[in-house]
Design an enzyme around this catalytic site. Structure first.
Site, short mmCIF file in Angstrom:
data_model
loop_
_atom_site.label_atom_id
_atom_site.label_comp_id
_atom_site.label_asym_id
_atom_site.label_seq_id
_atom_site.Cartn_x
_atom_site.Cartn_y
_atom_site.Cartn_z
N TYR A 140 0.87 -1.18 0.00
CA TYR A 140 0.00 0.00 0.00
C TYR A 140 0.91 1.23 0.00
CZ TYR A 140 -4.18 2.57 1.59
OH TYR A 140 -5.24 3.43 1.70
N ARG A 181 -5.97 10.57 -10.83
CA ARG A 181 -5.29 11.21 -9.70
C ARG A 181 -4.84 10.12 -8.74
NH1 ARG A 181 -7.35 12.06 -4.29
NH2 ARG A 181 -5.94 10.30 -4.31
N LYS A 198 -5.77 -1.64 -2.58
CA LYS A 198 -6.91 -1.39 -1.69
C LYS A 198 -7.62 -2.71 -1.38
CE LYS A 198 -6.88 3.20 -1.49
NZ LYS A 198 -6.94 4.06 -0.31
N GLU A 233 -12.09 5.25 -6.56
CA GLU A 233 -10.77 5.51 -5.99
C GLU A 233 -9.91 6.29 -6.97
OE1 GLU A 233 -10.05 4.14 -2.75
OE2 GLU A 233 -8.51 5.68 -2.94
N ASP A 234 -9.34 7.38 -6.49
CA ASP A 234 -8.33 8.14 -7.23
C ASP A 234 -8.80 8.60 -8.61
OD1 ASP A 234 -7.01 7.66 -4.92
OD2 ASP A 234 -5.25 6.74 -5.81
N ASP A 268 -13.85 6.82 -1.81
CA ASP A 268 -12.92 6.65 -0.70
C ASP A 268 -12.11 7.91 -0.42
OD1 ASP A 268 -11.48 5.13 1.20
OD2 ASP A 268 -9.87 4.82 -0.26
N ASP A 269 -11.74 8.62 -1.48
CA ASP A 269 -10.89 9.80 -1.30
C ASP A 269 -11.65 10.95 -0.69
OD1 ASP A 269 -8.48 8.71 -2.64
OD2 ASP A 269 -9.93 8.52 -4.27
N ASN A 294 -0.38 11.80 0.13
CA ASN A 294 0.30 10.51 -0.09
C ASN A 294 0.98 10.51 -1.45
OD1 ASN A 294 -0.74 9.30 2.30
ND2 ASN A 294 -2.72 9.20 1.29
#
Ligand SMILES: O=C([O-])CC(=O)C(=O)O
Ligand SMILES: [Mg+2]
Length: 648
Positions: free
Chosen positions: A178, A231, A249, A321-322, A344-345, A485
């Protein structure tokens, strides 16, 4: 051929029968098949029908009754398929199946029964010994990316072992599978790609998404993590190379919340990339075109959402996600009420952020609404946290939404978000305040006197010495989160934060940092990462059959997480439970969420379980190996096509 191998099998079977007949059967079907077989063994006056060893997991697809329109025994089918004894085929199948493989942990008895005796080195290891072996192998590798590759290989080879390694060593292995290493893996995805995992859907598959989902062999997918790679962490557009993120994830879903590996599906929607380096790279594994947007993009996503429901049902969770900012907010609004989905973000990070704040308030001994919060960055993470802070302030401070919003300030790439800025995106507008335009962060921190500063803008080092010193001047215990991150993108390091505030800061980061010594005290950095939340959310959604996930779940998850922070964690400077307790934390959060779903009467899994804790735990993946001793059984023949023809 058949004549030769049959007596051998029967002889082998007879020896086994003596052993197995003393065995207790946990599955009544096994007892049933076993008894059927017993009634047909030699010595019991009739010749046995052709039977074979099929491990109970393999029942189903591999039960052939008809071959080329002719009724054949299972043995004949298997013999025809592989021209080997069925035992051998089953044994090799197990070794080659990461979900069934035990590697050197197959016992001698199992090796003999499965026909793989001699195909493995003679030693038999316990899983504990195998874990130690894996750690030895990991220890020999110096580059974290090599360790990542080793772990992914292990996942392709022996799933239970990989997850046992992760669960026993979460704080060491999580940074490899991760953030931060998964970020490096994405940057090098083309180079390190080895075996297929998950699904890639491209722009050119428009109109055929359901067919692609049908190609995925699992029929019980419960959790999908999907990205379009725009992203990836704070690393920007990685196109198809973003696949590392859904895979990482979902590895945590299994390791930290016990969602079974076959219930997890990583998906990358490849609509091109604007990353020039990837576009020029000959080994880039995605569509070598600029990113598509607009109506056609929306249609592809819409087709995808509906295809998931068509393939795996309304309860299959789709975690976004992203995605890039614009799409992330839009798509969340579009789908949140009608699909089982969350971003999630935005929401996962919001929940973990608020959990950290709630725990920090036990040190500052005030309410959230007593604070002024400054967000640096107005992207998915910070807008998500800000919105959830409003909810938390309303519920804990008994204040109005308007008053709550006045305590929250945001800075984006153009400076402070103020009413006089007319170009603001819809999600930023509710946070625009009456103030002059201002771009200098130190000046803003001086003017507004925030007690909480949260960074999630992927601008490493932006919390300079001046900013941190000013935070320390603002209040006795300033709270500073550097959430970007991977680790290299953090707004400041814990060392900088403790030094510049003379140890008064309450600090958390998004990616891992080692403990820091300051003034003779060792501080442990809490990792405010959504990994504390999304696995639990998925587990709860699955267990209770939640069909749409409203914002209140994320506040409840935040409270449930904060309540697990011990005084001893706070004393070390950490506002999160230790990473090593993540499995326990996720389970507790999931139980709280499941209880809430039933209280709210939105759970669809019926009947309602009396003991929610036991129910949730019973659904979770176990990394212990199961015995591979095959059950001898005779398939009831049932009605074959021949019978059907006869009866016509
Ligand atoms: O993946 C992580 O570590 C947290 C996250 O969602 C992100 O930074 O996008
Ligand atoms: Mg993310």
């Amino acid at each position: 051929m058949l004549k030769n191998i049959l007596p051998k099998i029967l002889k082998k079977s007879a020896i086994l029968l003596q052993k197995i007949s003393s065995k207790k059967f946990s599955d009544p079907m096994d007892r049933f098949y076993f008894d059927q077989f017993l009634s047909a063994t030699p010595g019991k006056d009739k010749q046995p029908p052709l039977t074979l060893t099929i491990p109970s997991e393999n029942r189903g697809d591999k039960q052939f009754k008809l071959v080329d329109g002719e009724e054949k025994s299972h043995l004949e089918v298997w013999a025809k398929k592989g021209d080997k004894t069925p035992g051998t085929i089953c044994g090799l199948d197990r070794i080659n199946n990461p979900g069934l493989n035990k590697s050197l942990a197959f016992t001698i008895e199992e090796r003999q029964l499965l026909g793989i005796h001699g195909l493995l080195p003679p030693v038999v290891k316990t899983q504990e010994q195998q874990i130690e072996h894996c750690k030895l192998r990991l220890g020999r590798l110096k580059d974290p990316l090599d360790k990542y590759i080793y772990l992914m290989d292990l996942l392709d080879f022996n799933e239970k072992l990989l997850y046992a390694v992760v669960r026993r060593n979460i704080s060491e292995v999580m940074p490899l599978l991760y953030t931060p290493t998964v970020g490096t893996a994405c940057l090098k995805w083309g180079l390190i790609y080895r075996r297929p995992r998950g699904i890639y859907i491209t722009f050119y598959d428009k109109g055929h998404v359901y067919e692609i989902l049908k190609n995925f062999p699992e029929s019980d997918v419960r959790v999908i993590v999907v990205t379009d790679g725009e992203r990836i962490l704070g690393l920007g557009d990685q196109g198809a190379c973003g696949m590392g993120i859904p895979i990482g994830k979902l590895a945590l879903y299994t390791a930290l919340a016990g969602i079974k590996p076959n219930q997890c599906l990583p998906i990358t929607i490849d609509v091109g990339t604007n990353n020039e380096e990837h576009l020029k790279d000959p080994i880039y594994p995605g569509i070598r075109e600029k990113r598509r947007t607009g109506k056609k993009y929306d249609e592809l996503i819409d087709e995808f959402m509906h295809a998931v429901v068509q393939r795996w049902g309304q309860n299959c969770l789709i975690q976004f996600e992203d995605f890039g900012n614009k799409n992330a907010f839009r798509l969340l609004e579009k789908y949140r009420d009608t699909f089982c989905t969350f971003n999630d973000d935005i929401q996962g990070t919001a929940s973990v952020g608020v959990a950290g704040l709630l725990a920090a308030l036990r040190i500052t001994k005030n309410k959230l609404s007593d604070n002024i919060i400054l967000f640096y960055g107005a992207g998915e993470a910070n807008i998500g946290i800000a919105n959830l802070c409003v909810m938390a302030m309303i519920s804990d401070g008994k204040i109005s939404e308007d008053t709550a919003r006045k305590k929250i300030w945001m800075v984006d790439s153009k400076g402070l978000i103020v009413k006089s800025r007319h170009e603001l995106e819809p999600q930023k507008k509710p946070f625009a305040q009456e103030h002059e335009k201002e771009t200098d962060l130190i000046q803003i921190v001086k003017d507004l006197k925030p007690s909480i500063l949260i960074g999630a803008a992927a601008c490493p080092g932006v919390f300079t010495s001046g900013v941190l010193k000013q935070m320390a001047d603002n209040c006795a215990r300033p709270i500073v989160f550097a959430l970007s991150n991977p680790t290299s993108k953090a707004e400041c390091t814990p060392k900088e934060a403790y030094e510049e505030t003379k140890g008064s800061v309450i600090y958390a980061s998004g990616s891992p940092f080692p403990p820091v010594e300051y003034n003779g005290k060792t501080y442990v950095t809490g990792q405010g990462n959504n990994a504390y939340i999304f696995p639990a959310m998925g587990l709860a959604a699955m267990c209770a059959g939640i069909q749409s996930i409203s914002e209140d779940y994320f506040l409840i998850a935040a409270e449930a997480l904060a309540s697990q922070v011990k005084e001893s964690d706070l004393a070390q400077g950490s506002i999160y439970p230790p990473i090593d307790r993540l499995l326990e934390c996720s389970t507790k959060i999931a139980i709280r969420l499941v209880e809430y779903a039933y209280r709210k009467k939105v759970a669809s899994v019926m009947p309602e379980p009396n003991d929610k804790e036991a129910f949730v735990k019973a659904q979770m993946y176990d990394t212990d190996y199961e015995p591979a001793i095959p059950i001898f059984y005779q398939m009831p023949l049932g009605e074959t096509d021949k019978d059907k023809k006869k009866s016509k």
